[in-house]
Write a protein that holds these residues in place. Structure first.
Motif, mmCIF file in Angstrom:
data_model
loop_
_atom_site.group_PDB
_atom_site.id
_atom_site.type_symbol
_atom_site.label_atom_id
_atom_site.label_comp_id
_atom_site.label_asym_id
_atom_site.label_seq_id
_atom_site.Cartn_x
_atom_site.Cartn_y
_atom_site.Cartn_z
ATOM 1 N N TYR A 256 0.856 -1.379 0.069
ATOM 2 C CA TYR A 256 -0.024 -0.052 0.039
ATOM 3 C C TYR A 256 0.976 1.231 -0.021
ATOM 4 C CZ TYR A 256 1.166 0.608 5.096
ATOM 5 O OH TYR A 256 1.854 0.508 6.218
ATOM 6 N N VAL A 257 0.198 2.283 -0.327
ATOM 7 C CA VAL A 257 0.738 3.898 -0.306
ATOM 8 C C VAL A 257 -0.125 4.383 0.474
ATOM 9 C CG1 VAL A 257 2.531 3.534 -1.910
ATOM 10 C CG2 VAL A 257 0.221 4.404 -2.596
ATOM 11 N N VAL A 258 0.138 5.557 1.218
ATOM 12 C CA VAL A 258 -0.822 6.515 1.746
ATOM 13 C C VAL A 258 -0.912 7.500 1.005
ATOM 14 C CG1 VAL A 258 -1.248 7.636 3.973
ATOM 15 C CG2 VAL A 258 -0.146 5.642 4.184
ATOM 16 N N LYS A 259 -2.339 7.899 0.789
ATOM 17 C CA LYS A 259 -2.454 9.358 0.041
ATOM 18 C C LYS A 259 -2.208 10.507 0.974
ATOM 19 C CE LYS A 259 -6.849 8.352 -1.264
ATOM 20 N NZ LYS A 259 -7.903 8.303 -2.069
ATOM 21 N N PRO A 260 -1.829 11.531 0.426
ATOM 22 C CA PRO A 260 -1.428 11.801 -1.072
ATOM 23 C C PRO A 260 -0.279 10.975 -1.679
ATOM 24 C CG PRO A 260 -0.692 13.713 0.227
ATOM 25 C CD PRO A 260 -1.509 12.733 1.226
ATOM 26 N N VAL A 261 -0.750 10.670 -2.707
ATOM 27 C CA VAL A 261 0.256 9.832 -3.319
ATOM 28 C C VAL A 261 1.588 10.362 -3.817
ATOM 29 C CG1 VAL A 261 -1.352 7.880 -4.052
ATOM 30 C CG2 VAL A 261 -0.567 9.833 -5.642
ATOM 31 N N ARG A 262 2.704 9.545 -3.563
ATOM 32 C CA ARG A 262 3.777 10.132 -3.948
ATOM 33 C C ARG A 262 4.532 9.518 -4.922
ATOM 34 N NH1 ARG A 262 3.061 10.776 1.185
ATOM 35 N NH2 ARG A 262 3.584 12.733 2.377
ATOM 36 N N ILE B 120 16.053 5.407 7.465
ATOM 37 C CA ILE B 120 14.991 4.584 7.558
ATOM 38 C C ILE B 120 13.819 5.024 6.478
ATOM 39 C CG2 ILE B 120 13.074 3.817 9.088
ATOM 40 C CD1 ILE B 120 15.093 3.968 11.376
ATOM 41 N N SER B 121 13.368 6.305 6.626
ATOM 42 C CA SER B 121 12.468 6.980 5.498
ATOM 43 C C SER B 121 12.612 6.428 4.264
ATOM 44 C CB SER B 121 12.373 8.309 5.992
ATOM 45 O OG SER B 121 11.149 8.831 5.008
ATOM 46 N N GLY C 51 10.962 5.098 0.000
ATOM 47 C CA GLY C 51 11.491 5.654 -1.143
ATOM 48 C C GLY C 51 11.826 7.042 -1.154
ATOM 49 N N GLU C 52 11.459 7.798 -0.045
ATOM 50 C CA GLU C 52 11.867 9.258 0.035
ATOM 51 C C GLU C 52 11.631 9.584 1.354
ATOM 52 O OE1 GLU C 52 8.614 11.190 -2.079
ATOM 53 O OE2 GLU C 52 7.004 10.593 -0.380
ATOM 54 N N PHE C 53 12.174 10.757 1.796
ATOM 55 C CA PHE C 53 12.042 11.392 3.054
ATOM 56 C C PHE C 53 10.858 11.689 3.556
ATOM 57 C CE2 PHE C 53 12.454 14.329 6.573
ATOM 58 C CZ PHE C 53 13.270 13.639 7.451
ATOM 59 N N ARG C 54 10.507 11.257 4.725
ATOM 60 C CA ARG C 54 9.031 11.589 5.188
ATOM 61 C C ARG C 54 9.104 12.289 6.746
ATOM 62 N NH1 ARG C 54 4.313 7.856 3.911
ATOM 63 N NH2 ARG C 54 4.408 7.517 1.727
ATOM 64 N N ALA C 55 8.000 12.993 7.018
ATOM 65 C CA ALA C 55 8.023 13.667 8.386
ATOM 66 C C ALA C 55 8.567 12.781 9.603
ATOM 67 C CB ALA C 55 6.764 14.368 8.632
ATOM 68 N N ASN C 56 9.120 13.149 10.559
ATOM 69 C CA ASN C 56 9.574 12.510 11.762
ATOM 70 C C ASN C 56 8.275 11.700 12.103
ATOM 71 O OD1 ASN C 56 12.173 13.296 11.607
ATOM 72 N ND2 ASN C 56 12.094 14.584 13.258
#
Length: 238
Positions: free
Chosen positions: A113-119, A190-191, A196-201
């Motif tokens: 799965y990917v969480v929206k909004p999609v990246r 880890i992110s 596959g990209e950086f996400r918020a802490n």
């Protein structure tokens, strides 16, 4: 809202595999269709779950991307359990609010799965992984740390005799921690590995917290925080 196509795309990675996109948001459909076609995939798109299931009954697809906000999700979830060997891998587009309903039913290795909004980067990474499947050299591979065992062929994990029931994101995180056992991994490391990209802490902290609840539920803690630096897996005495 959604990442624009001005974002730098990786070189084409598809091999003309046929992808079905089932989503009722024209913006999502256009973004995914254009992105996947630029990456080398063939794309078909429909905007209802009923039409999506009809397409699956009529044609063979290599991957299905399904928006879980469609009203007939429950019927599709039940139906996808029929003849699992014959159905394509599934990538779900979900919201944080509906993730709790979806994640427990996922089959790691064939569903994600990917969480929206999609990246874009995350969709392409998950698409590649699902289409690739376990490589021959990994089919018999297991990774271990003490009583913690991960089976990369089935994407399942256990601690001793207790199965952990991990979601795909949790499995990727635990596998990365185990591969770097007793070494601290930063939140950025880890992110990028998990999504596959950086996400918020906050997203990373929530994922680590969910994983801890499963891995360290009954036994001594294996997942630890090094404040200001990141997380590591191991026995504190090591």
């Amino acid at each position: 809202m959604y990442k624009s196509l001005s974002e730098k795309l990786a070189p084409p990675c598809g091999d003309r595999q046929h992808v079905l996109v089932v989503a009722d948001d024209p913006g999502v459909t256009e973004l995914l269709g254009t992105t996947l076609e630029l990456a080398g995939y063939r794309v078909a798109a429909v905007d209802t779950g009923t039409e999506g299931m009809a397409r699956l009954a009529q044609h063979r697809f290599d991957l299905v991307i399904w928006d879980t906000t469609l009203p007939d999700l429950e019927r599709f979830v039940r139906g996808r359990r029929v003849a699992p060997a014959d159905r394509p891998p599934l990538l779900f587009l979900t919201t944080c609010d509906s993730l709790h309903r979806l994640a427990p039913e996922l089959s790691p290795g064939t569903e994600d799965y990917v969480v929206k909004p999609v990246r874009i980067a995350e969709v392409l990474a998950r698409t590649q992984a699902l289409l690739r499947g376990p490589s021959p050299e990994r089919r018999e591979e297991t990774a271990r740390y003490g009583e913690l065992v991960l089976d990369d062929a089935t994407c399942r994990a256990r601690r001793g005799l207790r199965p952990l029931g991990l979601t795909p994101a949790e499995y990727r995180l635990l596998r990365h921690l185990l591969a770097n056992a007793e070494h601290v991994l930063s939140k950025e490391q880890i992110s990028r590995h998990v999504w596959g990209e950086f996400r918020a802490n906050q997203a990373i902290e929530k994922l680590v917290s969910r994983l801890r609840c499963k891995v360290d539920q009954e036994e001594s803690a294996l997942i630890h925080t090094r404040r200001g630096f990141g997380y590591w897996l191991g026995c504190p005495s090591h």
